[in-house]
Scaffold this active site. Structure first.
Site, PDB file in Angstrom:
ATOM      1  N   SER A   1      -5.564  10.267  -0.081  1.00 41.20           N
ATOM      2  CA  SER A   1      -4.325  10.137   0.680  1.00 41.20           C
ATOM      3  C   SER A   1      -3.736  11.537   0.852  1.00 41.20           C
ATOM      4  O   SER A   1      -4.118  12.461   0.118  1.00 41.20           O
ATOM      5  CB  SER A   1      -3.353   9.262  -0.124  1.00 41.20           C
ATOM      6  OG  SER A   1      -2.072   9.244   0.474  1.00 41.20           O
TER       7      SER A   1
ATOM      8  N   TYR B   1       1.369   5.962  -7.390  1.00 38.92           N
ATOM      9  CA  TYR B   1       0.347   6.048  -6.327  1.00 38.92           C
ATOM     10  C   TYR B   1      -0.205   7.473  -6.257  1.00 38.92           C
ATOM     11  O   TYR B   1      -1.423   7.668  -6.181  1.00 38.92           O
ATOM     12  CB  TYR B   1       0.981   5.634  -5.001  1.00 38.92           C
ATOM     13  CG  TYR B   1       0.044   5.680  -3.811  1.00 38.92           C
ATOM     14  CD1 TYR B   1      -0.868   4.647  -3.571  1.00 38.92           C
ATOM     15  CD2 TYR B   1       0.089   6.744  -2.906  1.00 38.92           C
ATOM     16  CE1 TYR B   1      -1.714   4.686  -2.458  1.00 38.92           C
ATOM     17  CE2 TYR B   1      -0.752   6.782  -1.800  1.00 38.92           C
ATOM     18  CZ  TYR B   1      -1.654   5.753  -1.581  1.00 38.92           C
ATOM     19  OH  TYR B   1      -2.485   5.795  -0.484  1.00 38.92           O
TER      20      TYR B   1
ATOM     21  N   LYS C   1      -4.133   8.833  -6.580  1.00 41.33           N
ATOM     22  CA  LYS C   1      -4.849   9.514  -5.485  1.00 41.33           C
ATOM     23  C   LYS C   1      -5.202  10.952  -5.869  1.00 41.33           C
ATOM     24  O   LYS C   1      -6.271  11.440  -5.485  1.00 41.33           O
ATOM     25  CB  LYS C   1      -4.031   9.435  -4.187  1.00 41.33           C
ATOM     26  CG  LYS C   1      -3.895   8.003  -3.660  1.00 41.33           C
ATOM     27  CD  LYS C   1      -5.259   7.351  -3.353  1.00 41.33           C
ATOM     28  CE  LYS C   1      -5.135   5.965  -2.768  1.00 41.33           C
ATOM     29  NZ  LYS C   1      -6.428   5.384  -2.378  1.00 41.33           N
TER      30      LYS C   1
HETATM   31  N1  LIG Z   1      -2.107   3.417   5.649  1.00 42.21           N
HETATM   32  C1  LIG Z   1      -1.987   4.714   5.435  1.00 42.21           C
HETATM   33  O1  LIG Z   1      -1.259   5.427   6.144  1.00 42.21           O
HETATM   34  C2  LIG Z   1      -2.742   5.374   4.312  1.00 42.21           C
HETATM   35  C3  LIG Z   1      -2.468   6.731   4.076  1.00 42.21           C
HETATM   36  C4  LIG Z   1      -3.180   7.368   3.075  1.00 42.21           C
HETATM   37  C5  LIG Z   1      -4.131   6.673   2.353  1.00 42.21           C
HETATM   38  N2  LIG Z   1      -4.346   5.358   2.604  1.00 42.21           N
HETATM   39  C6  LIG Z   1      -5.381   4.693   1.821  1.00 42.21           C
HETATM   40  O2  LIG Z   1      -6.237   3.984   2.703  1.00 42.21           O
HETATM   41  C7  LIG Z   1      -6.748   2.803   2.064  1.00 42.21           C
HETATM   42  C8  LIG Z   1      -6.429   1.568   2.891  1.00 42.21           C
HETATM   43  O3  LIG Z   1      -5.014   1.457   2.962  1.00 42.21           O
HETATM   44  P1  LIG Z   1      -4.295   0.413   3.951  1.00 42.21           P
HETATM   45  O4  LIG Z   1      -3.115   1.114   4.484  1.00 42.21           O
HETATM   46  O5  LIG Z   1      -5.280  -0.218   4.846  1.00 42.21           O
HETATM   47  O6  LIG Z   1      -3.776  -0.667   2.868  1.00 42.21           O
HETATM   48  P2  LIG Z   1      -3.437  -2.231   3.034  1.00 42.21           P
HETATM   49  O7  LIG Z   1      -3.084  -2.530   4.429  1.00 42.21           O
HETATM   50  O8  LIG Z   1      -2.460  -2.539   1.964  1.00 42.21           O
HETATM   51  O9  LIG Z   1      -4.849  -2.919   2.701  1.00 42.21           O
HETATM   52  C9  LIG Z   1      -5.389  -2.777   1.429  1.00 42.21           C
HETATM   53  C10 LIG Z   1      -6.667  -3.571   1.340  1.00 42.21           C
HETATM   54  O10 LIG Z   1      -7.148  -3.452  -0.015  1.00 42.21           O
HETATM   55  C11 LIG Z   1      -7.415  -4.754  -0.515  1.00 42.21           C
HETATM   56  N3  LIG Z   1      -7.226  -4.808  -1.966  1.00 42.21           N
HETATM   57  C12 LIG Z   1      -6.111  -4.496  -2.673  1.00 42.21           C
HETATM   58  N4  LIG Z   1      -6.322  -4.721  -3.975  1.00 42.21           N
HETATM   59  C13 LIG Z   1      -7.599  -5.169  -4.089  1.00 42.21           C
HETATM   60  C14 LIG Z   1      -8.396  -5.581  -5.176  1.00 42.21           C
HETATM   61  N5  LIG Z   1      -7.904  -5.577  -6.433  1.00 42.21           N
HETATM   62  N6  LIG Z   1      -9.673  -5.968  -4.946  1.00 42.21           N
HETATM   63  C15 LIG Z   1     -10.170  -5.981  -3.683  1.00 42.21           C
HETATM   64  N7  LIG Z   1      -9.463  -5.606  -2.608  1.00 42.21           N
HETATM   65  C16 LIG Z   1      -8.183  -5.224  -2.811  1.00 42.21           C
HETATM   66  C17 LIG Z   1      -6.435  -5.656   0.241  1.00 42.21           C
HETATM   67  O11 LIG Z   1      -6.906  -6.967   0.323  1.00 42.21           O
HETATM   68  P3  LIG Z   1      -6.496  -8.182  -0.641  1.00 42.21           P
HETATM   69  O12 LIG Z   1      -5.017  -8.114  -0.825  1.00 42.21           O
HETATM   70  O13 LIG Z   1      -7.002  -9.360   0.121  1.00 42.21           O
HETATM   71  O14 LIG Z   1      -7.264  -7.968  -1.891  1.00 42.21           O
HETATM   72  C18 LIG Z   1      -6.479  -5.032   1.627  1.00 42.21           C
HETATM   73  O15 LIG Z   1      -7.585  -5.531   2.345  1.00 42.21           O
HETATM   74  C19 LIG Z   1      -6.129   2.803   0.663  1.00 42.21           C
HETATM   75  O16 LIG Z   1      -6.994   3.429  -0.246  1.00 42.21           O
HETATM   76  C20 LIG Z   1      -4.880   3.658   0.845  1.00 42.21           C
HETATM   77  O17 LIG Z   1      -4.448   4.228  -0.367  1.00 42.21           O
HETATM   78  C21 LIG Z   1      -3.672   4.692   3.569  1.00 42.21           C
END
Ligand SMILES: NC(=O)c1ccc[n+]([C@@H]2O[C@H](COP(=O)([O-])OP(=O)(O)OC[C@H]3O[C@@H](n4cnc5c(N)ncnc54)[C@H](OP(=O)(O)O)[C@@H]3O)[C@@H](O)[C@H]2O)c1
Length: 230
Positions: free
Chosen positions: A139, A152, A156
Site C-alpha cells: 500500500s 494497517y 503493510k
Molecule cells: N483500495 C485501495 O485504494 C488500496 C490502496 C492500497 C492498498 N490496497 C490493498 O489492495 C488489496 C485489495 O484491497 P481492496 O481495496 O480491494 O479491499 P476490499 O474491497 O476490502 O476487498 C478485500 C478482499 O479481501 C477479502 N478478504 C478479507 N479478509 C479475508 C480473509 N480472511 N480470507 C480471505 N479473503 C479475505 C475480502 O473478501 P471476504 O470479505 O469475502 O473474505 C475481499 O474480497 C488489499 O491488500 C489492500 O490492502 C488497496
C-alpha cells in the site's frame, strides 16, 4: 485455454481489486484460482466462470483452510505461475490506543499471517519448478504513514520487509514483489476516505492497467517494491 494461459492464484476475489483482477485475468485468457470468505459471492463467481477456473470459500487467516485449498488446487493442476496475496483488512480509523485488541489481532492475522499461510502452502510447488512470481499487496501506507491507521500501516510495512527478505530466499528464475496497487475506489477505500473515495478509479478500470502490469513481472523484478502505474 491457450498454451500461454497462466495459472493465477489470487486471494480476496469476492470484491474490490481482487474481484476486478480475477475478471480481467480471465478476460485475457488465463486460469484463475480464487478465494474469499463470502460464500454467496464465491459461489456466484464459480457459476459465472466454471472449470478450469476455481473459486473456494477460504479464510486465509486459517492455516488449515489454506492448506486444504492448496492441496486440492495442486492435486488438479500444475503449480501457479502467479500467486497474488491480495486479501486484507483495514482498521476503523482511531488512535492506536483506542484500537480494540481483537481488531488489531484480526488485521495482523489476515494481512500478515494470511499472506504467509498462502506462501507456506503454495510456494513449495513453485520452488520445485523454479518458476513463478509471488505478488504481495502492499500500500502507499506500506511506505508512508498517516494517523489513525497504525495497525494497517504496521502490516503493510511488514509486507514490504517480509517480501524483500523472502525474495532473497527464492531460487533464480522466480520473483517476489511487494506491490502498491495505487488508490482504488473499493469498500476498503470508502471506509477510510469516505465520500472522496469516488474521485479514484473504480476497480474494473484499475484492473485494465494492473493486470497487464502484474502479468509482465518476472525474475528481473525480484525484491523490488513496485507500484501499479496510475
Ligand atoms: N483500495 C485501495 O485504494 C488500496 C490502496 C492500497 C492498498 N490496497 C490493498 O489492495 C488489496 C485489495 O484491497 P481492496 O481495496 O480491494 O479491499 P476490499 O474491497 O476490502 O476487498 C478485500 C478482499 O479481501 C477479502 N478478504 C478479507 N479478509 C479475508 C480473509 N480472511 N480470507 C480471505 N479473503 C479475505 C475480502 O473478501 P471476504 O470479505 O469475502 O473474505 C475481499 O474480497 C488489499 O491488500 C489492500 O490492502 C488497496
Amino acid at each position: 485455454m491457450s498454451a500461454t494461459a497462466k495459472i493465477i492464484v489470487i486471494t480476496g476475489v469476492s470484491r474490490g481489486c481482487g474481484r476486478a483482477l480475477a475478471h480481467e485475468f480471465i478476460r485475457l485468457g488465463h486460469i484463475v484460482i480464487g478465494c474469499g470468505r463470502s460464500e454467496k459471492e464465491i459461489r456466484a463467481l464459480q457459476k459465472q466462470f466454471p472449470l478450469p477456473h476455481s473459486f473456494s470459500v477460504v479464510n486465509v487467516a486459517d492455516d488449515a483452510q489454506v492448506a486444504a485449498w492448496a492441496k486440492e488446487t495442486l492435486a488438479n493442476r500444475s503449480a501457479p505461475d502467479l500467486l497474488i496475496n491480495n486479501a486484507a483488512l483495514i482498521n476503523r480509523g482511531a488512535p492506536l490506543w483506542k484500537v480494540p485488541a481483537q481488531e488489531f489481532s484480526d488485521i495482523i492475522d489476515v494481512n500478515l499471517k494470511g499472506t504467509v499461510n498462502v506462501i507456506r502452502h503454495f510456494v513449495p510447488a513453485m520452488v520445485a519448478r523454479k518458476r513463478g512470481v509471488i505478488v504481495n499487496f502492499s500500500s502507499g501506507w506500506g511506505r508512508s504513514t498517516d494517523p489513525e491507521f497504525a495497525p494497517y500501516c504496521a502490516t503493510k510495512w511488514g509486507i514490504e520487509g517480509l517480501t524483500q527478505a523472502f525474495a532473497q530466499e527464492l531460487p533464480a528464475g522466480m520473483a517476489a514483489v511487494p506491490l502498491n496497487p495505487g488508490i482504488i475506489n473499493t469498500d476498503m477505500l470508502r471506509t477510510c476516505f469516505g465520500g472522496s473515495a469516488s474521485s479514484h478509479p473504480l476497480p474494473h478500470d484499475w484492473a485494465k492497467i494492473a493486470a497487464p502490469f502484474i502479468l509482465k513481472l518476472g525474475p528481473g523484478d525480484n525484491g523490488s517494491p513496485l507500484t501499479v502505474p496510475a
